[in-house]
Design a protein around this motif. Structure first.
Motif, PDB file in Angstrom:
ATOM      1  N   GLU A 118       0.818  -1.214   0.000  1.00  0.00           N
ATOM      2  CA  GLU A 118       0.000   0.000   0.000  1.00  0.00           C
ATOM      3  C   GLU A 118       0.851   1.263   0.000  1.00  0.00           C
ATOM      4  OE1 GLU A 118      -3.232   2.397  -0.238  1.00  0.00           O
ATOM      5  OE2 GLU A 118      -3.191   0.206  -0.435  1.00  0.00           O
ATOM      6  N   ASP A 119       1.910   1.284   0.791  1.00  0.00           N
ATOM      7  CA  ASP A 119       2.771   2.464   0.834  1.00  0.00           C
ATOM      8  C   ASP A 119       3.471   2.687  -0.506  1.00  0.00           C
ATOM      9  OD1 ASP A 119       2.097   3.026   3.437  1.00  0.00           O
ATOM     10  OD2 ASP A 119       3.867   2.039   4.296  1.00  0.00           O
ATOM     11  N   GLN A 120       3.914   1.627  -1.142  1.00  0.00           N
ATOM     12  CA  GLN A 120       4.575   1.747  -2.445  1.00  0.00           C
ATOM     13  C   GLN A 120       3.597   2.222  -3.517  1.00  0.00           C
ATOM     14  OE1 GLN A 120       5.941  -2.307  -2.571  1.00  0.00           O
ATOM     15  NE2 GLN A 120       7.997  -1.791  -1.841  1.00  0.00           N
ATOM     16  N   GLN A 121       2.370   1.724  -3.467  1.00  0.00           N
ATOM     17  CA  GLN A 121       1.361   2.184  -4.417  1.00  0.00           C
ATOM     18  C   GLN A 121       1.082   3.671  -4.239  1.00  0.00           C
ATOM     19  OE1 GLN A 121      -2.160  -0.215  -4.092  1.00  0.00           O
ATOM     20  NE2 GLN A 121      -1.233  -1.984  -5.114  1.00  0.00           N
ATOM     21  N   ARG A 122       0.986   4.105  -2.999  1.00  0.00           N
ATOM     22  CA  ARG A 122       0.732   5.522  -2.751  1.00  0.00           C
ATOM     23  C   ARG A 122       1.877   6.387  -3.301  1.00  0.00           C
ATOM     24  NH1 ARG A 122       0.505   5.124   2.201  1.00  0.00           N
ATOM     25  NH2 ARG A 122      -1.681   4.522   2.311  1.00  0.00           N
ATOM     26  N   GLU A 124       3.902   5.625  -5.835  1.00  0.00           N
ATOM     27  CA  GLU A 124       3.931   5.580  -7.295  1.00  0.00           C
ATOM     28  C   GLU A 124       2.728   6.254  -7.944  1.00  0.00           C
ATOM     29  OE1 GLU A 124       6.382   4.510  -9.227  1.00  0.00           O
ATOM     30  OE2 GLU A 124       7.638   3.884  -7.538  1.00  0.00           O
ATOM     31  N   PHE A 125       1.559   6.087  -7.374  1.00  0.00           N
ATOM     32  CA  PHE A 125       0.325   6.550  -8.021  1.00  0.00           C
ATOM     33  C   PHE A 125      -0.149   7.915  -7.537  1.00  0.00           C
ATOM     34  CE2 PHE A 125      -0.811   1.748  -8.053  1.00  0.00           C
ATOM     35  CZ  PHE A 125       0.117   1.525  -9.036  1.00  0.00           C
ATOM     36  N   VAL A 126       0.143   8.242  -6.286  1.00  0.00           N
ATOM     37  CA  VAL A 126      -0.391   9.469  -5.693  1.00  0.00           C
ATOM     38  C   VAL A 126       0.698  10.522  -5.515  1.00  0.00           C
ATOM     39  CG1 VAL A 126      -1.631  10.465  -3.740  1.00  0.00           C
ATOM     40  CG2 VAL A 126      -2.190   8.142  -4.528  1.00  0.00           C
ATOM     41  N   GLU A 127       1.760  10.170  -4.791  1.00  0.00           N
ATOM     42  CA  GLU A 127       2.809  11.137  -4.509  1.00  0.00           C
ATOM     43  C   GLU A 127       3.524  11.578  -5.789  1.00  0.00           C
ATOM     44  OE1 GLU A 127       5.361  13.589  -2.133  1.00  0.00           O
ATOM     45  OE2 GLU A 127       3.326  12.783  -1.950  1.00  0.00           O
ATOM     46  N   ALA A 128       3.808  10.632  -6.672  1.00  0.00           N
ATOM     47  CA  ALA A 128       4.472  10.992  -7.928  1.00  0.00           C
ATOM     48  C   ALA A 128       3.610  11.970  -8.726  1.00  0.00           C
ATOM     49  CB  ALA A 128       4.749   9.740  -8.753  1.00  0.00           C
ATOM     50  N   ARG A 129       2.338  11.700  -8.782  1.00  0.00           N
ATOM     51  CA  ARG A 129       1.429  12.579  -9.521  1.00  0.00           C
ATOM     52  C   ARG A 129       1.416  13.984  -8.920  1.00  0.00           C
ATOM     53  NH1 ARG A 129      -4.913  10.936 -10.282  1.00  0.00           N
ATOM     54  NH2 ARG A 129      -5.335  12.082 -12.217  1.00  0.00           N
ATOM     55  N   ARG A 130       1.355  14.058  -7.599  1.00  0.00           N
ATOM     56  CA  ARG A 130       1.334  15.363  -6.924  1.00  0.00           C
ATOM     57  C   ARG A 130       2.589  16.167  -7.251  1.00  0.00           C
ATOM     58  NH1 ARG A 130       3.541  17.763  -2.793  1.00  0.00           N
ATOM     59  NH2 ARG A 130       4.684  15.900  -2.117  1.00  0.00           N
ATOM     60  N   LEU A 131       3.731  15.531  -7.196  1.00  0.00           N
ATOM     61  CA  LEU A 131       4.992  16.222  -7.482  1.00  0.00           C
ATOM     62  C   LEU A 131       5.062  16.686  -8.932  1.00  0.00           C
ATOM     63  CD1 LEU A 131       7.474  13.940  -5.514  1.00  0.00           C
ATOM     64  CD2 LEU A 131       6.740  16.256  -4.905  1.00  0.00           C
ATOM     65  N   LEU A 132       4.554  15.878  -9.850  1.00  0.00           N
ATOM     66  CA  LEU A 132       4.579  16.252 -11.263  1.00  0.00           C
ATOM     67  C   LEU A 132       3.604  17.397 -11.555  1.00  0.00           C
ATOM     68  CD1 LEU A 132       4.839  12.675 -12.796  1.00  0.00           C
ATOM     69  CD2 LEU A 132       6.601  14.450 -12.876  1.00  0.00           C
TER      70      LEU A 132
END
Length: 220
Positions: A118-122, A124-132
């Motif tokens: 779950e932490d890895q998914q967050r 890759e899918f959430v934190e990466a998107r926010r930074l981009l």
């Protein structure tokens, strides 16, 4: 427009400015090959272009070549490489948007998205998107699967996160209305003739086999 769409993907162009991962050199192409591919697809409304990995060559080679021909593309950047040597940063991402390009997510660490906790998914899918989103100054609504790998759990999580489209590396024509979009990655050994062969549209048997492989991946 009726008929399939052909999604063509680039990775690196010219001389890399960073250390490559094992096997990655096969996806780095010469500026000459890049120009040949663009010349094959210019004027075709059934072709969509994209770039993976967020390499600096996206702006040193990719953007000028596209602009000269009036083409646009989606650039799937890696959040974990932002501002790193040889990779895109805020200035480059905003320059791409200013030129009419789209920015998407390729995740954070360039790792396969299968079997993540779950932490890895967050990450890759959430934190990466926010930074981009922050770096590029605009929405990030599409994602490209690192190394082209996926299963139903990956796709289900990406749908839940609200991505408009997700792009794979399945080397098949795409249905324009499909949420999951297969792509053809251009490799060092390709040529203008390779792209012409792709655009001739594979016969029904080839297309059926590719669709069957994608179905297996989606439901495993």
């Amino acid at each position: 427009m009726r008929g399939p769409q052909f999604n063509i993907c680039f990775h690196g162009i010219g001389n890399p400015e960073r250390q490559l991962e094992p096997g990655e050199e096969a996806y780095w192409i010469t500026p000459q090959l890049f120009s040949e591919v663009l010349d094959e697809v210019v004027g075709r409304e059934d072709v969509a272009l994209s770039f993976d990995d967020g390499n600096r060559s996206d702006v040193t080679h990719g953007l000028p070549g596209l602009s000269e021909r009036g083409l646009v593309a989606t650039f799937f950047a890696l959040a974990g490489r932002l501002e790193q040597p040889g990779s895109l940063g805020e200035v480059e991402l905003r320059a791409l948007r200013a030129a009419g390009m789209t920015v998407g997510s390729h995740g954070f660490d360039h790792r396969p998205w299968r079997h993540l906790d779950e932490d890895q998914q967050r990450r890759e899918f959430v934190e990466a998107r926010r930074l981009l989103v922050e770096a590029s100054g605009g929405a990030v609504d599409e994602a490209a699967l690192p190394l082209g790998r996926y299963d139903r759990q990956v796709l289900g999580r990406l749908r839940a996160e609200g991505y408009d489209h997700v792009y794979s590396s399945d080397r098949a024509p795409a249905r324009r209305s499909s949420w999951l979009q297969p792509r053809y990655s251009i490799r060092a050994g390709d040529s203008g003739a390779t792209v012409r062969a792709i655009l001739l549209r594979p016969d029904g048997v080839h297309r059926t086999l590719q669709r069957a492989r994608m179905t297996v991946k989606r439901w495993r």
